[in-house]
Enzyme design. Structure first.
Site, short mmCIF file in Angstrom:
data_model
loop_
_atom_site.label_atom_id
_atom_site.label_comp_id
_atom_site.label_asym_id
_atom_site.label_seq_id
_atom_site.Cartn_x
_atom_site.Cartn_y
_atom_site.Cartn_z
CE1 TYR A 236 -2.97 -2.72 -0.13
CE2 TYR A 236 -4.33 -2.09 1.73
CZ TYR A 236 -4.09 -2.40 1.08
OH TYR A 236 -5.30 -3.21 0.78
CE LYS B 131 0.73 -17.30 -1.65
NZ LYS B 131 -0.54 -19.45 -1.27
CG ASP C 32 -3.05 -20.05 0.55
OD1 ASP C 32 -2.91 -19.45 1.60
OD2 ASP C 32 -2.64 -20.43 0.04
CG ASP D 14 -7.17 -3.39 3.59
OD1 ASP D 14 -7.97 -3.33 4.82
OD2 ASP D 14 -7.23 -3.18 2.67
CG ASP E 35 -12.96 -5.44 5.51
OD1 ASP E 35 -11.96 -4.93 6.60
OD2 ASP E 35 -13.86 -5.71 4.73
C1 IPM Z 1 -9.24 -0.06 5.60
C2 IPM Z 1 -9.50 0.58 5.00
C3 IPM Z 1 -8.51 1.34 3.98
C4 IPM Z 1 -6.62 0.43 4.33
C5 IPM Z 1 -9.14 1.78 2.80
C6 IPM Z 1 -9.48 2.30 2.60
C7 IPM Z 1 -7.10 2.65 2.50
O1 IPM Z 1 -10.20 -0.40 3.53
O2 IPM Z 1 -9.00 0.83 6.72
O3 IPM Z 1 -8.89 -1.16 6.20
O4 IPM Z 1 -6.81 0.02 2.80
O5 IPM Z 1 -5.97 0.04 5.03
MN MN Z 2 -9.86 -2.47 5.33
#
Ligand code: IPM
Ligand code: MN
Length: 352
Positions: free
Chosen positions: A141, A188, A220, A244, A248
């Site tokens: 990133y 990985k 994975d 990231d 989620d």
């Molecule tokens: C998060 C978001 C951010 C990230 C994006 C929006 C840049 O997805 O805080 O997880 O990937 O860090």
């Molecule tokens: Mn995110």
């Protein structure tokens, strides 16, 4: 204590969830005899509207000068098609500019919300409590990226230095010492050289924490294990992109992304606190958002940046009580009384 908090409400539901969090922080200040001073700053889409860029030098400097930062969320369809500019650049700019390289994302399941989890009750058992420690200012990133002249070829680069990995791992091991003393490094390493460096550095850091057990999982496999047997995890230490994605996923197994807070830390006590969820433009301004992730981020701020343990416990207990009392926003299913963002904030304040 007097603390100066830089408040960045951002876009979409950001301002709504931040407003409820400020109510909660004010109540805590009153109860415990502190004074929180707020300086409101623009970042993300609203900053593009006002200044033509998602993050100004001035905003970054003011954030730096504060004791810590509370952020709502940034982004939305309005700013999706501006060449070379995206609201999300504000987040990366703040994290990088403030050197907040360790991102703590706890995935905790409240037993009252277990019915909101997509997992079977035998998998959930008596609850899920995972701490994802995501590297936040390096990796792909922040790596070199670009295109060729004709625009039909693009690249991004994943790279890590030993010191970047080491400082992240120290955060992860220190946190594990206060939890269940188990760290899983997710990478990985069967493919990526940078992952092999992560493992090498882990083998150097781990002996300094002899009480902590360590294992390694390929990303994975880790994504599969999170839904198959999430209770095997205590602390997950991983790179920016893997953290990231996995955070989620972890949010969903706990019931709702609307519940998960985060803390971004560096070397000192300064931090930035924000919910894991995004700006949810589809429900912005409708009093439908769940403010609990941001309220819990406020609790993390008190705990990690201000060393206010009792105050943080107080907020977390009030949130648990609200859930016990059956109060729910639309994202957390399972009966009970459905309320809006503002009413949820009020409910937490009442229980403080
Ligand atoms: C998060 C978001 C951010 C990230 C994006 C929006 C840049 O997805 O805080 O997880 O990937 O860090
Ligand atoms: Mn995110």
């Amino acid at each position: 204590m007097i603390k100066n908090i830089a408040v960045i409400p951002g876009d979409g539901i950001g301002p709504e969830v931040v407003k409820e969090t400020i109510k909660v922080l004010d109540k805590v200040a009153e109860k415990f005899g502190h004074e929180f001073k707020y300086e409101y700053l623009l970042a993300g889409g609203c900053s593009i509207d006002e200044y033509g860029k998602p993050l100004t030098e001035e905003t970054l400097e003011r954030a730096k000068a504060s004791d810590s930062v509370l952020l709502g969320a940034v982004g939305g369809p309005k700013w999706e098609n501006i060449p070379g500019i995206r609201p999300e650049q504000a987040l990366l700019g703040l994290r990088g500019g403030l050197n907040l390289y360790a991102n703590l994302r706890p995935a905790t399941m409240y037993k009252e919300l277990s019915s909101a989890s997509p997992l079977k009750s035998e998998i959930i058992g008596d609850g899920i409590d995972i701490m994802i420690v995501r590297e936040l200012t390096g990796g792909i990133y922040f790596g070199e990226s670009g295109r060729n002249e004709t625009g039909d070829w693009a690249y991004d680069t994943e790279s890590y230095s030993k010191s970047e990995v080491e400082r992240l791992l120290i955060h992860a091991f220190e946190i594990a010492m206060k939890r269940n003393k188990h760290v899983t490094v997710v990478d990985k390493a069967n493919v990526l050289e940078s992952s092999r460096l992560w493992r090498e550095v882990t083998r150097e850091v781990a002996p300094k924490y002899p009480e902590v057990s360590v294992d390694y999982l390929y990303v994975d496999n880790a994504s599969m294990q999170l839904v198959r047997n999430p209770r095997q995890f205590d602390v997950i230490a991983t790179s920016n992109i893997f953290g990231d994605i996995l955070s989620d996923e972890a949010s969903q197994i706990t019931g709702s992304i609307g519940m998960l807070p985060s803390a971004s830390l560096g070397d000192g006590t300064f931090g930035m606190y924000e919910p894991v969820h995004g700006s949810a433009p589809d429900i912005a301004g409708e009093n439908k958002a769940n403010p609990l992730a941001t309220i819990l981020s406020g609790a993390m701020m008190l705990r990690y940046s201000f060393d206010m343990k009792d105050e943080a416990d107080c907020i977390e207990n009030a949130v648990a009580k609200v859930l016990e009392d059956g109060i729910r926003t639309g994202d957390i299913a399972g009966g009970g009384e459905f309320v809006g963002c503002k009413e949820m904030g009020d409910a937490v304040v009442e229980r403080l």
